[in-house]
Design a protein around this motif. Structure first.
Motif, short mmCIF file in Angstrom:
data_model
loop_
_atom_site.label_atom_id
_atom_site.label_comp_id
_atom_site.label_asym_id
_atom_site.label_seq_id
_atom_site.Cartn_x
_atom_site.Cartn_y
_atom_site.Cartn_z
N ALA A 175 -5.81 4.08 -3.66
CA ALA A 175 -5.62 2.75 -3.05
C ALA A 175 -6.87 2.35 -2.26
O ALA A 175 -7.37 1.23 -2.38
CB ALA A 175 -4.39 2.75 -2.15
N LEU A 231 0.86 -1.18 0.00
CA LEU A 231 0.00 0.00 0.00
C LEU A 231 0.90 1.24 0.00
O LEU A 231 2.06 1.16 0.40
CB LEU A 231 -0.91 0.00 1.24
CG LEU A 231 -2.01 -1.06 1.29
CD1 LEU A 231 -2.75 -1.01 2.62
CD2 LEU A 231 -3.00 -0.90 0.14
N LEU A 262 -0.27 -2.01 -4.53
CA LEU A 262 -0.75 -0.63 -4.71
C LEU A 262 0.26 0.42 -4.22
O LEU A 262 -0.09 1.56 -3.99
CB LEU A 262 -2.08 -0.45 -3.96
CG LEU A 262 -3.27 -1.26 -4.52
CD1 LEU A 262 -4.42 -1.26 -3.52
CD2 LEU A 262 -3.73 -0.70 -5.86
N ALA A 295 0.32 3.72 -6.08
CA ALA A 295 -0.94 4.46 -6.20
C ALA A 295 -0.98 5.61 -5.19
O ALA A 295 -0.21 5.63 -4.23
CB ALA A 295 -2.11 3.52 -5.95
#
Length: 330
Positions: free
Chosen positions: A311, A13, A303, A306
């Protein structure tokens, strides 16, 4: 009691805040949370560094060329372990009373062997003995890690995701040597398979899912090695893959279909995101009713690249797309 939920994340993330990430991973996927990875924190929080920190009696440090094995734990190992501890603390906080499947990720033995360097600067992949030692150390490290997850979150049923993005390159002899001018010899398929089987065996009482967002994922080999599920970027499938996918589903292998792009983009409606999955099902002549019990919806890849807002949106989108598949399998 299913071993898997209808949707989950891949692992990485954006951002550097462990609590924020754990909140997103558990809040988005109430029935299949995962332990987030936050590579933006720096070396040791990346997937190779994090897994290197799990190794038992092998240590790695950061060199200008990448991660290199050394004799003793240094600053980089300590940092990787501290960050993992922080991530587990945050996950534990947000999974009080949780019961159900919980996914943790680690890099698999072949991608690790392709990425880590020996003392001479050459890849571990260049030395079959070093590959064996690395796989054994990883297996031991995963045993300790899974035991720690169970201790902290007693109601969870751990699902082990093994990340093998370099596996196809290893099988085809496409991993470059340190000079960049040559490639390492292809590793024998049986050696690859038996090493994976040994590593997967560490999680004998739970399922192993293998993730690769590279093209040409070797589905059949992974199934023979004992993978209960295969996670892949759905957009990279071609009709050439139809037969192996059909065999996998009929053999009870779960598909983690990566249908939501990993970097910021305008998302279509959730039903549109899984349209290709329904089309594949029809093409293979599989029962529509099998869809929900055979498919977990995920982003196409991690992700980390991102924006935080995208995300969160992508994770929520996976949940809605999975619901659409369950409600309207036809």
């Amino acid at each position: 009691m299913s071993d898997f939920g209808p949707a989950t994340g891949i692992g990485s993330l954006p951002g550097t805040d462990a609590r924020e990430a754990a909140k997103a991973a558990t809040g988005s996927f109430e029935d299949f949370p995962f332990l987030p990875e936050l590579p933006a924190r720096g070396p040791g929080a990346d997937m190779i560094g994090r897994t290197a920190g799990l190794l038992v009696e092998l240590y790695a440090r950061v060199e200008p060329s990448g991660w290199r094995l050394g004799d003793r734990p240094g600053r980089d190992t300590r940092r990787a372990r501290a960050w993992l501890g922080e991530d587990l603390d945050a996950l534990e906080e947000f999974t009080q009373e949780y019961e159900g499947p919980l996914k943790v990720q680690a890099v698999g033995p072949w991608t690790l062997a392709a990425a880590l360097e020996l003392r001479n600067g050459e890849s571990v992949l260049s030395d079959p003995g070093a590959c064996r030692d690395l796989a054994a150390s990883l297996t031991e490290g995963l045993r300790v890690h899974l035991a720690e997850v169970r201790r902290r979150i007693p109601g969870a049923r751990p699902v082990l995701q093994v990340d093998e993005p370099s596996l196809t390159a290893v099988l085809r002899g496409q991993v470059k040597t340190a000079s960049g001018y040559r490639t390492h010899r292809a590793v024998d398929r049986q050696v690859v398979e038996s090493t994976l089987r040994d590593v997967f065996g560490v999680h004998a009482d739970g399922p192993v899912v293998v993730h690769s967002c590279a093209p040409d994922v070797p589905f059949a080999l992974l199934r023979r090695a004992g993978a209960a599920a295969v996670s892949f970027d759905f957009s990279l499938l071609t009709e050439r893959d139809d037969d192996v996918i059909g065999e996998a589903v009929e053999g009870g292998t779960r598909l983690f279909v990566g249908v939501v792009p990993g970097t910021d983009t305008a998302l279509s409606d959730p039903a549109g995101s899984v349209m290709g999955v329904r089309t594949l099902w029809r093409r293979l002549g599989l029962r529509p009713g099998l869809l929900a019990e055979s498919v977990t919806v995920t982003p196409a890849c991690g992700l980390a690249g991102a924006s935080p807002a995208y995300a969160r949106q992508a994770l929520a989108h996976c949940v809605r797309a999975a619901r659409s598949l369950a409600d309207n399998p036809e």
